[in-house]
Design a protein around this motif. Structure first.
Motif, PDB file in Angstrom:
ATOM      1  N   SER A  87       0.842  -1.197   0.000  1.00  0.00           N
ATOM      2  CA  SER A  87       0.000   0.000   0.000  1.00  0.00           C
ATOM      3  C   SER A  87       0.874   1.242   0.000  1.00  0.00           C
ATOM      4  CB  SER A  87      -0.937   0.017   1.217  1.00  0.00           C
ATOM      5  OG  SER A  87      -0.198   0.134   2.414  1.00  0.00           O
ATOM      6  N   SER A 119       0.726   5.652   0.184  1.00  0.00           N
ATOM      7  CA  SER A 119      -0.064   6.855   0.458  1.00  0.00           C
ATOM      8  C   SER A 119       0.877   8.035   0.636  1.00  0.00           C
ATOM      9  CB  SER A 119      -0.929   6.676   1.704  1.00  0.00           C
ATOM     10  OG  SER A 119      -0.114   6.443   2.840  1.00  0.00           O
ATOM     11  N   ASP A 123       1.579  11.926   2.593  1.00  0.00           N
ATOM     12  CA  ASP A 123       1.249  12.622   3.826  1.00  0.00           C
ATOM     13  C   ASP A 123       0.241  13.743   3.605  1.00  0.00           C
ATOM     14  OD1 ASP A 123       2.883  14.249   2.387  1.00  0.00           O
ATOM     15  OD2 ASP A 123       4.145  14.867   4.064  1.00  0.00           O
ATOM     16  N   ASN A 137      -2.350  13.552   1.577  1.00  0.00           N
ATOM     17  CA  ASN A 137      -3.608  12.977   1.091  1.00  0.00           C
ATOM     18  C   ASN A 137      -4.334  12.235   2.209  1.00  0.00           C
ATOM     19  OD1 ASN A 137      -2.783  13.932  -1.321  1.00  0.00           O
ATOM     20  ND2 ASN A 137      -2.554  11.968  -2.343  1.00  0.00           N
ATOM     21  N   GLU A 138      -4.508  12.917   3.354  1.00  0.00           N
ATOM     22  CA  GLU A 138      -5.106  12.240   4.515  1.00  0.00           C
ATOM     23  C   GLU A 138      -6.529  11.765   4.251  1.00  0.00           C
ATOM     24  OE1 GLU A 138      -3.805  15.260   4.602  1.00  0.00           O
ATOM     25  OE2 GLU A 138      -2.159  15.311   6.044  1.00  0.00           O
ATOM     26  N   GLU A 152      -7.696  10.572   1.475  1.00  0.00           N
ATOM     27  CA  GLU A 152      -7.780   9.531   0.455  1.00  0.00           C
ATOM     28  C   GLU A 152      -7.247   8.210   1.000  1.00  0.00           C
ATOM     29  OE1 GLU A 152      -6.040  10.561  -3.247  1.00  0.00           O
ATOM     30  OE2 GLU A 152      -6.938  12.568  -3.305  1.00  0.00           O
ATOM     31  N   GLU A 153      -7.893   7.132   0.586  1.00  0.00           N
ATOM     32  CA  GLU A 153      -7.446   5.807   1.002  1.00  0.00           C
ATOM     33  C   GLU A 153      -6.117   5.477   0.314  1.00  0.00           C
ATOM     34  OE1 GLU A 153      -8.765   3.625   3.165  1.00  0.00           O
ATOM     35  OE2 GLU A 153     -10.250   5.164   3.704  1.00  0.00           O
ATOM     36  N   PRO A 154      -5.222   4.774   1.000  1.00  0.00           N
ATOM     37  CA  PRO A 154      -3.960   4.380   0.367  1.00  0.00           C
ATOM     38  C   PRO A 154      -4.219   3.514  -0.864  1.00  0.00           C
ATOM     39  CG  PRO A 154      -3.889   4.012   2.740  1.00  0.00           C
ATOM     40  CD  PRO A 154      -5.307   4.329   2.399  1.00  0.00           C
ATOM     41  N   VAL A 160       0.537   8.232  -7.778  1.00  0.00           N
ATOM     42  CA  VAL A 160      -0.217   8.990  -6.777  1.00  0.00           C
ATOM     43  C   VAL A 160       0.045  10.465  -7.016  1.00  0.00           C
ATOM     44  CG1 VAL A 160      -0.337   7.238  -4.971  1.00  0.00           C
ATOM     45  CG2 VAL A 160       1.690   8.649  -5.149  1.00  0.00           C
TER      46      VAL A 160
END
Length: 368
Positions: free
Chosen positions: A306, A308, A310, A312-313, A315-317, A331
């Motif tokens: 996964s 993600s 920092d 993009n809190e 948004e889901e990973p 991303v």
């Protein structure tokens, strides 16, 4: 015999740059009047020769600064080669800098007509396609708002929607399949595939090798302005990836920023495992692409990783199931800033074997 749509014969592009540089217009004028200005030559494209045939989808790859975007601008007629020649046989539609013709003070509706005129569309053509443009960009409720109030993603969606209203004989694409969020990227890629299926000849630049592999049947690899390799997509992409000497790459420490091509490597066992937080600087579009290399042939189908950011809190990973040797992901975060990429995986120790680790490469995808 297949029709040749683009003829590139020993095309060369030189730029003149001032040695030392002037810090202000005043300093430049003073040095000019005193005859102290000195220039050196920078060769961005060096003797490129190629023929692109009708219906071909040809990708151009290479490191940042390899001359990819410069070559596209030469083919599109934005730049004239300093040596050699380029001949185009057909109507061409360049997609080089989306939204470059927008007026920030005008509304989206007014900019549709303005940008359409810049692209050579008639007013009647724009009026006929207006609803399609707005609906594809998903901006119906903002059509009467000035574009200075738009986010960068909204601007890109509007520009892409305007630019893809025609079915040209030749399509020139420079890093535009990364516009908007993941939903709109799928729409834009679908629109591109629709245009390709109609027999359009396509020449495209992308740093995302997954896109190049899936969309192109031929790839030209440039390095320092020269053609390194020209052949089928799989062969050239594999050779390009193999160029990266993982064994001799400098060790990267968590929390540090790596300049230049900004790669982070975590394989083999003496490297960091693909779990932790790593910093990378994004370009103007805020894109971070990644490529996973999996050396294991006994995958269970449960292995996943996964990713993600920092910033993009909400948004889901992105969760990727590792089922192939090469996997690409992308991303989007804040543009022109250093973002933190968080990576987690569920690769566990197998019975009688060492802990499994992947090779993970991260790089910003906004360079030329």
């Amino acid at each position: 015999m297949e029709q040749v749509m683009i003829e590139i014969n020993n095309a060369t592009m030189d730029f003149r740059r001032e040695s030392g540089g002037s810090n202000s217009l005043k300093e430049f004028v003073v040095r000019l009047l005193k005859g102290k200005l000195q220039y050196d030559r920078f060769r961005a494209v060096d003797g490129v020769t190629a023929q692109i045939k009708k219906g071909e989808v040809c990708g151009i790859i290479g490191r940042n600064g390899a001359g990819k975007s410069t070559l596209l601008k030469m083919i599109a007629g934005v730049l004239s080669p300093t040596d050699g020649s380029i001949r185009i046989h057909g109507k061409i539609a360049p997609m080089l800098e989306l939204g470059a013709g927008f007026d920030q003070e005008l509304t989206a509706k007014e900019n549709i007509y303005l940008n359409g005129a810049i692209l050579g569309y008639s007013r009647d053509f724009i009026r006929e396609r207006f609803d399609q443009i707005v609906d594809f960009a998903e901006l119906r409720e903002f059509v009467d708002q000035p574009v200075r109030t738009f986010s960068s993603g909204m601007m890109m969606r509007l520009a892409f929607s305007i630019a893809t209203q025609v079915d040209p004989e030749i399509l020139i694409v420079d890093e535009i399949l990364s516009v908007g969020d993941s939903h709109f990227r799928q729409k834009s890629e679908g629109r591109m595939r629709q245009m390709m299926s109609g027999g359009t000849t396509v020449l495209m630049v992308s740093h995302v090798l997954g896109q190049i592999r899936s969309m192109c049947d031929r790839v030209i690899w440039l390095d320092h302005g020269k053609v390194v390799m020209d052949g089928d997509a799989k062969t050239v992409c594999d050779a390009y990836e193999g160029l990266i000497d993982f064994d001799n790459a400098p060790k990267f420490e968590i929390g540090h920023h790596m300049d230049d091509i900004q790669r982070i490597l975590m394989y083999p066992d003496n490297w960091l495992p693909p779990e932790g937080s790593y910093k990378i600087k994004t370009g103007p579009m805020g894109l971070v692409s990644g490529n996973l290399r999996c050396p294991f042939d006994d995958l269970t189908g449960k292995e996943k990783i996964s990713i993600s950011l920092d910033c993009n809190e909400d948004e889901e990973p992105i969760v990727i199931r590792v089922t192939e040797e090469h996997l690409s992901f992308e991303v989007k975060g804040k543009p022109d800033t250093v973002v933190t990429v968080h990576i987690k995986s569920n690769f566990h120790r197998s019975p009688g074997k060492d802990e499994r680790k992947l090779s993970v490469v991260l790089e910003d995808t906004d360079g030329n």
